[in-house]
Scaffold this motif. Structure first.
Motif, PDB file in Angstrom:
ATOM      1  N   ALA A  66      49.283  50.626  40.333  1.00 40.42           N
ATOM      2  CA  ALA A  66      47.744  51.330  41.369  1.00 40.42           C
ATOM      3  C   ALA A  66      47.021  52.283  40.620  1.00 40.42           C
ATOM      4  N   SER A  67      47.466  52.408  39.348  1.00 42.08           N
ATOM      5  CA  SER A  67      46.147  53.434  38.758  1.00 42.08           C
ATOM      6  C   SER A  67      45.340  52.818  37.809  1.00 42.08           C
ATOM      7  N   GLN A  68      47.062  51.617  36.827  1.00 40.91           N
ATOM      8  CA  GLN A  68      46.435  50.800  36.335  1.00 40.91           C
ATOM      9  C   GLN A  68      44.596  49.977  37.133  1.00 40.91           C
ATOM     10  N   LEU A  69      45.293  49.246  37.955  1.00 41.84           N
ATOM     11  CA  LEU A  69      43.853  48.649  39.281  1.00 41.84           C
ATOM     12  C   LEU A  69      42.656  49.054  39.127  1.00 41.84           C
ATOM     13  N   LEU A  70      43.099  51.061  39.576  1.00 44.21           N
ATOM     14  CA  LEU A  70      41.703  51.815  39.491  1.00 44.21           C
ATOM     15  C   LEU A  70      40.741  51.127  38.392  1.00 44.21           C
ATOM     16  N   GLN A  71      41.714  51.823  37.112  1.00 44.76           N
ATOM     17  CA  GLN A  71      40.690  52.129  35.981  1.00 44.76           C
ATOM     18  C   GLN A  71      40.220  50.677  35.983  1.00 44.76           C
ATOM     19  N   LYS A  72      40.952  49.554  35.814  1.00 46.16           N
ATOM     20  CA  LYS A  72      40.411  48.224  35.920  1.00 46.16           C
ATOM     21  C   LYS A  72      39.167  48.082  36.441  1.00 46.16           C
ATOM     22  N   ALA A  73      38.830  48.375  37.785  1.00 43.48           N
ATOM     23  CA  ALA A  73      37.774  48.384  38.557  1.00 43.48           C
ATOM     24  C   ALA A  73      36.729  49.572  38.393  1.00 43.48           C
ATOM     25  N   HIS A  74      37.045  50.508  37.977  1.00 44.11           N
ATOM     26  CA  HIS A  74      36.241  51.327  37.190  1.00 44.11           C
ATOM     27  C   HIS A  74      35.269  50.692  35.607  1.00 44.11           C
ATOM     28  N   THR A  75      35.927  50.289  35.398  1.00 42.99           N
ATOM     29  CA  THR A  75      35.435  49.414  33.649  1.00 42.99           C
ATOM     30  C   THR A  75      34.526  48.353  34.641  1.00 42.99           C
TER      31      THR A  75
END
Length: 89
Positions: A66-75
């Motif tokens: 979930a943390s990685q998905l949020l970072q991916k979306a943010h990028t």
């Protein structure tokens, strides 16, 4: 128009004594694979409950994803807008 999108999640667990390890992988619609890991350790005074260790380790692996998905979306938001957006939480 409705769009149906599916994500595929795989989970694997490894039990060693009082420790449980989980490895999770999610495959997104675009083919991207994101992997996460989680661990749990039973306190020596707690009764043996393998399912509980799997649930805790699995939840932690999914929180990692979930943390990685949020970072991916943010990028992706930043790249599309050309500016720095507010962090997603």
């Amino acid at each position: 128009m409705d769009t149906l999108v599916g994500w595929h999640v795989e989970m694997e667990f490894q039990e060693e004594g009082d420790r449980t390890r989980a490895a999770a992988m999610i495959r997104l619609g675009d083919g991207t694979e994101i992997r996460g890991r989680g661990n749990a350790q039973r306190h020596h005074s707690d009764p043996e409950q393998l399912r509980v260790g799997e649930e805790i380790a699995g939840a932690r692996a999914l929180m990692d994803i979930a943390s990685q998905l949020l970072q991916k979306a943010h990028t992706e938001i930043d790249e599309a807008s050309g500016r720095t957006s507010r962090p997603l939480a």
